[in-house]
Design a protein around this motif. Sequence first.
Motif, PDB file in Angstrom:
ATOM      1  N   TYR A  32       0.794  -1.229   0.000  1.00 23.13           N
ATOM      2  CA  TYR A  32       0.000   0.000   0.000  1.00 23.13           C
ATOM      3  C   TYR A  32       0.832   1.288   0.000  1.00 23.13           C
ATOM      4  O   TYR A  32       0.279   2.353  -0.294  1.00 23.13           O
ATOM      5  N   LEU A  33       2.141   1.189   0.325  1.00 20.63           N
ATOM      6  CA  LEU A  33       2.957   2.409   0.400  1.00 20.63           C
ATOM      7  C   LEU A  33       4.237   2.322  -0.404  1.00 20.63           C
ATOM      8  O   LEU A  33       4.980   3.309  -0.506  1.00 20.63           O
ATOM      9  N   GLY A  34       4.540   1.155  -0.966  1.00 21.24           N
ATOM     10  CA  GLY A  34       5.779   0.981  -1.702  1.00 21.24           C
ATOM     11  C   GLY A  34       5.776   1.700  -3.040  1.00 21.24           C
ATOM     12  O   GLY A  34       4.791   2.328  -3.451  1.00 21.24           O
ATOM     13  N   THR A  35       6.895   1.600  -3.745  1.00 20.54           N
ATOM     14  CA  THR A  35       7.018   2.303  -5.039  1.00 20.54           C
ATOM     15  C   THR A  35       6.064   1.753  -6.090  1.00 20.54           C
ATOM     16  O   THR A  35       5.746   2.436  -7.071  1.00 20.54           O
ATOM     17  N   LYS A  36       5.615   0.515  -5.919  1.00 21.99           N
ATOM     18  CA  LYS A  36       4.669  -0.094  -6.859  1.00 21.99           C
ATOM     19  C   LYS A  36       3.381  -0.483  -6.137  1.00 21.99           C
ATOM     20  O   LYS A  36       2.821  -1.557  -6.356  1.00 21.99           O
ATOM     21  N   ASN A  37       2.914   0.408  -5.282  1.00 21.52           N
ATOM     22  CA  ASN A  37       1.728   0.105  -4.484  1.00 21.52           C
ATOM     23  C   ASN A  37       0.471   0.071  -5.357  1.00 21.52           C
ATOM     24  O   ASN A  37       0.455   0.552  -6.490  1.00 21.52           O
ATOM     25  N   VAL A  38      -0.631  -0.499  -4.794  1.00 20.94           N
ATOM     26  CA  VAL A  38      -1.869  -0.732  -5.549  1.00 20.94           C
ATOM     27  C   VAL A  38      -2.636   0.548  -5.854  1.00 20.94           C
ATOM     28  O   VAL A  38      -3.583   0.530  -6.662  1.00 20.94           O
ATOM     29  N   LEU A  39      -2.246   1.661  -5.239  1.00 20.13           N
ATOM     30  CA  LEU A  39      -2.935   2.923  -5.501  1.00 20.13           C
ATOM     31  C   LEU A  39      -2.490   3.569  -6.811  1.00 20.13           C
ATOM     32  O   LEU A  39      -3.245   4.344  -7.416  1.00 20.13           O
ATOM     33  N   LYS A  40      -1.290   3.276  -7.235  1.00 18.46           N
ATOM     34  CA  LYS A  40      -0.751   3.956  -8.419  1.00 18.46           C
ATOM     35  C   LYS A  40      -1.571   3.707  -9.681  1.00 18.46           C
ATOM     36  O   LYS A  40      -1.847   4.645 -10.451  1.00 18.46           O
ATOM     37  N   PRO A  41      -1.991   2.469  -9.961  1.00 15.73           N
ATOM     38  CA  PRO A  41      -2.815   2.274 -11.175  1.00 15.73           C
ATOM     39  C   PRO A  41      -4.129   3.057 -11.132  1.00 15.73           C
ATOM     40  O   PRO A  41      -4.598   3.561 -12.159  1.00 15.73           O
ATOM     41  N   LEU A  42      -4.713   3.180  -9.952  1.00 13.93           N
ATOM     42  CA  LEU A  42      -5.963   3.922  -9.834  1.00 13.93           C
ATOM     43  C   LEU A  42      -5.748   5.402 -10.089  1.00 13.93           C
ATOM     44  O   LEU A  42      -6.614   6.075 -10.684  1.00 13.93           O
ATOM     45  N   MET A  43      -4.598   5.920  -9.650  1.00  9.45           N
ATOM     46  CA  MET A  43      -4.310   7.335  -9.858  1.00  9.45           C
ATOM     47  C   MET A  43      -4.193   7.647 -11.358  1.00  9.45           C
ATOM     48  O   MET A  43      -4.498   8.764 -11.815  1.00  9.45           O
ATOM     49  N   GLY A  44      -3.760   6.665 -12.145  1.00 12.19           N
ATOM     50  CA  GLY A  44      -3.622   6.888 -13.576  1.00 12.19           C
ATOM     51  C   GLY A  44      -4.952   7.029 -14.295  1.00 12.19           C
ATOM     52  O   GLY A  44      -5.006   7.501 -15.449  1.00 12.19           O
ATOM     53  N   GLU A  45      -6.027   6.636 -13.639  1.00  9.89           N
ATOM     54  CA  GLU A  45      -7.342   6.699 -14.275  1.00  9.89           C
ATOM     55  C   GLU A  45      -7.993   8.074 -14.127  1.00  9.89           C
ATOM     56  O   GLU A  45      -9.154   8.260 -14.521  1.00  9.89           O
ATOM     57  N   ILE A  46      -7.275   9.017 -13.569  1.00  5.63           N
ATOM     58  CA  ILE A  46      -7.856  10.361 -13.408  1.00  5.63           C
ATOM     59  C   ILE A  46      -8.215  10.988 -14.750  1.00  5.63           C
ATOM     60  O   ILE A  46      -9.121  11.831 -14.844  1.00  5.63           O
ATOM     61  N   ARG A  47      -7.547  10.535 -15.824  1.00  2.40           N
ATOM     62  CA  ARG A  47      -7.837  11.101 -17.142  1.00  2.40           C
ATOM     63  C   ARG A  47      -9.219  10.699 -17.659  1.00  2.40           C
ATOM     64  O   ARG A  47      -9.769  11.328 -18.585  1.00  2.40           O
ATOM     65  N   THR A  48      -9.771   9.610 -17.067  1.00  5.16           N
ATOM     66  CA  THR A  48     -11.102   9.151 -17.503  1.00  5.16           C
ATOM     67  C   THR A  48     -12.229   9.779 -16.692  1.00  5.16           C
ATOM     68  O   THR A  48     -13.404   9.554 -16.993  1.00  5.16           O
ATOM     69  N   ILE A  49     -11.842  10.537 -15.650  1.00  5.68           N
ATOM     70  CA  ILE A  49     -12.850  11.136 -14.766  1.00  5.68           C
ATOM     71  C   ILE A  49     -13.323  12.447 -15.363  1.00  5.68           C
ATOM     72  O   ILE A  49     -12.506  13.252 -15.837  1.00  5.68           O
ATOM     73  N   PRO A  50     -14.621  12.676 -15.348  1.00  3.32           N
ATOM     74  CA  PRO A  50     -15.126  13.973 -15.828  1.00  3.32           C
ATOM     75  C   PRO A  50     -14.502  15.115 -15.031  1.00  3.32           C
ATOM     76  O   PRO A  50     -14.168  14.973 -13.851  1.00  3.32           O
ATOM     77  N   ASN A  51     -14.355  16.248 -15.693  1.00  4.19           N
ATOM     78  CA  ASN A  51     -13.688  17.389 -15.050  1.00  4.19           C
ATOM     79  C   ASN A  51     -14.360  17.806 -13.757  1.00  4.19           C
ATOM     80  O   ASN A  51     -13.696  18.192 -12.789  1.00  4.19           O
ATOM     81  N   GLU A  52     -15.684  17.737 -13.714  1.00  7.32           N
ATOM     82  CA  GLU A  52     -16.385  18.204 -12.525  1.00  7.32           C
ATOM     83  C   GLU A  52     -16.186  17.279 -11.326  1.00  7.32           C
ATOM     84  O   GLU A  52     -16.475  17.648 -10.190  1.00  7.32           O
ATOM     85  N   ARG A  53     -15.632  16.041 -11.546  1.00 15.53           N
ATOM     86  CA  ARG A  53     -15.423  15.102 -10.425  1.00 15.53           C
ATOM     87  C   ARG A  53     -13.941  14.807 -10.154  1.00 15.53           C
ATOM     88  O   ARG A  53     -13.619  14.006  -9.306  1.00 15.53           O
ATOM     89  N   LYS A  54     -13.080  15.455 -10.929  1.00 16.33           N
ATOM     90  CA  LYS A  54     -11.648  15.210 -10.727  1.00 16.33           C
ATOM     91  C   LYS A  54     -11.186  15.643  -9.321  1.00 16.33           C
ATOM     92  O   LYS A  54     -10.371  14.987  -8.694  1.00 16.33           O
ATOM     93  N   ARG A  55     -11.720  16.747  -8.845  1.00 24.70           N
ATOM     94  CA  ARG A  55     -11.347  17.216  -7.505  1.00 24.70           C
ATOM     95  C   ARG A  55     -11.758  16.174  -6.446  1.00 24.70           C
ATOM     96  O   ARG A  55     -10.974  15.850  -5.538  1.00 24.70           O
TER      97      ARG A  55
END
Length: 350
Positions: A32-55
């Motif tokens: 959960y905190l390492g350099t290849k933690n499971v959160l990183k792939p999810l963070m890459g999906e921000i480009r698919t989020i509508p602008n009004e929900r990116k925040r």
Amino acid sequence: MEVFDRLNTLITEILSTPAATTEEVERFRITYLGTKNVLKPLMGEIRTIPNERKREFGQLVNRAKEVAQQRYNDLQRAVQQEQSEQQGSSLDLTAPAEPLPLGSRHPIALTMRRIISIFERIGFTVAEGPEIEDDWHNFSAMNTPEDHPARDMQDTFYVAAGMPAGPDHTAMLLRTHTSSVQARTMESQAPPIRIIAPGRVYRNETISARSHAQFHQVEGLYIAEGVSFADMKATLLHFAREMYGADTKIRLRPSYFPFTEPSAEMDIWWGLETKHDHRITKGTGWLEIMGCGMVDPQVLTNCGIDPERYTGYAFGMGIERQAMLLYNITDIRLMFENDVRFLRQFASVL
């Protein structure tokens, strides 16, 4: 949206993940905190989020990171505490501790403390003075004549001018006895005076098994009205019996010292039971341990005390001599060489 659901599920997973060992805590950190933690792939999906929900998405990702860090800290603290408690419970508090090496007290210090204690119990107090002394307090005040051999360079270490003092007594020297402390005390204190003066002294002597250029003395002084030679004898008999045993016998032989009149040498009966006894007493059984006498009236006058009103006695002994007798030490040089093999013999002596 599905990515929000996955993040919320991940946060729930982080909060419920157990870790009971150091290894499990480390696996949690890597996941959960390492350099290849499971959160990183999810963070890459921000480009698919509508602008009004990116925040909203960014805030949720940050919360997941914070939850993971806090959970890691809690798990790590819990495991460390558990290990500490287990380690403490495994200790046998009734087991003997590791032995600590005892330090050693020097035989000179032991002997000096013993002598001081004896005299303190009968009313004497300890007085001190400088080891670098002037001619007046070391010699002249103590009634030592200008032409006395002790003033010669062969006997005294002069540290200023390199020559004995003239009439102004300004020469500086390493004190040859602690009688200088007596002189300073008599100058600064009105009778009655009852002191002992222990300390290091220096004489320009050849170093051998029986003598040294530096050694220690304890000198005593008692001045009051009506002090007699009998008072001195009773005090020194008490000291000898406290120091060497209740059956100790003493004798006083006439002698000469510049600062006492009459003067005496005090011997104790050592006996002649062994060859060692014969050697140290020169076959007589008597062993000299100190010099003593009534304070010369001129010494009292020199120090500003009325000899018509006051009398007193003084005595002095070498501490090394007493230590050699007490502990059967045959060579005085051993006491100045700091050989740990010699000093360890006194580790258990209080």
